[in-house]
Scaffold this motif. Sequence first.
Motif, PDB file in Angstrom:
ATOM      1  N   TYR A 230       0.834  -1.285   0.062  1.00 53.35           N
ATOM      2  CA  TYR A 230       0.191  -0.059   0.060  1.00 53.35           C
ATOM      3  C   TYR A 230       0.779   1.348   0.034  1.00 53.35           C
ATOM      4  CZ  TYR A 230      -4.144  -2.846   0.825  1.00 53.35           C
ATOM      5  OH  TYR A 230      -5.256  -3.941   0.599  1.00 53.35           O
ATOM      6  N   ARG A 231       2.142   1.188  -0.277  1.00 55.76           N
ATOM      7  CA  ARG A 231       3.170   2.215  -0.512  1.00 55.76           C
ATOM      8  C   ARG A 231       3.176   2.938   0.822  1.00 55.76           C
ATOM      9  NH1 ARG A 231       2.972  -1.042  -4.165  1.00 55.76           N
ATOM     10  NH2 ARG A 231       3.526  -0.285  -6.615  1.00 55.76           N
ATOM     11  N   ASN A 256       2.485 -19.675   6.601  1.00 55.74           N
ATOM     12  CA  ASN A 256       1.066 -18.962   6.029  1.00 55.74           C
ATOM     13  C   ASN A 256       1.753 -17.783   6.307  1.00 55.74           C
ATOM     14  OD1 ASN A 256      -1.086 -17.268   7.072  1.00 55.74           O
ATOM     15  ND2 ASN A 256      -2.125 -19.008   6.334  1.00 55.74           N
ATOM     16  N   VAL A 257       1.297 -16.626   5.062  1.00 55.85           N
ATOM     17  CA  VAL A 257       1.929 -15.467   5.157  1.00 55.85           C
ATOM     18  C   VAL A 257       1.367 -14.461   6.166  1.00 55.85           C
ATOM     19  CG1 VAL A 257       1.943 -13.212   3.721  1.00 55.85           C
ATOM     20  CG2 VAL A 257       1.922 -15.400   2.620  1.00 55.85           C
ATOM     21  N   TRP A 258       0.159 -14.647   6.490  1.00 53.59           N
ATOM     22  CA  TRP A 258      -0.547 -13.836   7.570  1.00 53.59           C
ATOM     23  C   TRP A 258       0.362 -14.267   8.870  1.00 53.59           C
ATOM     24  CZ3 TRP A 258      -1.998  -9.614   9.225  1.00 53.59           C
ATOM     25  CH2 TRP A 258      -2.748  -9.555  10.614  1.00 53.59           C
ATOM     26  N   GLY A 267       2.518  -4.634   9.468  1.00 54.62           N
ATOM     27  CA  GLY A 267       1.404  -5.513   9.001  1.00 54.62           C
ATOM     28  C   GLY A 267       1.313  -5.421   7.573  1.00 54.62           C
ATOM     29  N   GLU A 268       0.162  -5.978   7.175  1.00 59.52           N
ATOM     30  CA  GLU A 268      -0.177  -6.379   5.716  1.00 59.52           C
ATOM     31  C   GLU A 268      -0.031  -5.289   4.685  1.00 59.52           C
ATOM     32  OE1 GLU A 268      -4.213  -6.002   7.308  1.00 59.52           O
ATOM     33  OE2 GLU A 268      -2.282  -6.709   8.090  1.00 59.52           O
ATOM     34  N   LYS A 269      -0.220  -4.079   5.154  1.00 60.83           N
ATOM     35  CA  LYS A 269      -0.375  -2.822   4.202  1.00 60.83           C
ATOM     36  C   LYS A 269       1.194  -2.231   3.916  1.00 60.83           C
ATOM     37  CE  LYS A 269      -4.689  -0.358   5.763  1.00 60.83           C
ATOM     38  NZ  LYS A 269      -5.081   0.709   6.059  1.00 60.83           N
ATOM     39  N   GLY A 270       2.044  -2.754   4.906  1.00 58.69           N
ATOM     40  CA  GLY A 270       3.534  -2.464   4.544  1.00 58.69           C
ATOM     41  C   GLY A 270       4.322  -3.326   3.984  1.00 58.69           C
TER      42      GLY A 270
END
Length: 294
Positions: A230-231, A256-258, A267-270
């Motif tokens: 998410y930049r 598992n990626v999570w 977290g997953e945005k970065g």
Amino acid sequence: MSISIMDIVGRASYQCDIMFRVIDIREQDGRKYAILYGEDIRLIADAPLEDLIAISPSTREKLANQFHSLEEQSLELFRQDVELLKQKQEYGATDGYSKAFNYFQIPGRVLHLDGDPTYLEKCLALYEKIGVPVTGIHCKEKEMPLKIGHLLDYYRPDILVITGHDSYSKAKGKKSDLNAYRHSRQFVQTVNEARRKVPHLDQLVIFAGACQSHFESIIQAGANFASSPYRVNIHALDPVYIVSKISFTPFMERINVWDVLRNTLTGEKGIGGIETKGVLRTGMPYNSEHNSES
């Protein structure tokens, strides 16, 4: 108050939301600009000197303590994960605890290339706390594609980290344009060169990228994990949590990626990635007598 190289500053136009270290001062069109490196996040930026405000020691300490608290929370969660992995391995290696603990483990070896020597020191200290075998090398982002081949031949790591500073500039193009990023192209080139040496995704696990990096291009080049979907900005220590989880996960298990992302500070945005095998190996027998003699 004049601004000098190595001062810790904030940008007034951004309400001093990030602490930066001044690493260079340049003049352009009669105006002086500072080149800035984030103190706790892997962001590079520039700003006119008149937009900079020196951060007082008390404010620096307060912000540093906030980050340190978050780091300690992530570290404690990570230690819990490692302990669960260890217990699971003990159960399997001892046939349900019916046999003696007569085994040893070899976690994955990490080669960490970092464009920032200060961040590298912080990362190496965390690797040591966690117990991950690592070699850290300070290397400017533009030199990484040229040096990675030799470094892989020499160190032969299980896991490769390619990181430093990056940023996206809207003035240079759309988010899909690799040319609009400070160092994403170098990260992509370095991953490409690494994959020429070791093509298989499970024989060499790669993390690459920094703040706001072009995630899709880095993954397409062959990285297992990369920033930044998410930049957004990523924390300086996030790569360590990612690869340490991989280092301590048995090679027969898929990650598992999570499970990898949930204990990072960003977290997953970065940070994102693809399904990947662990690299920890268990062996036996463990000879405690010989080990104590050495």
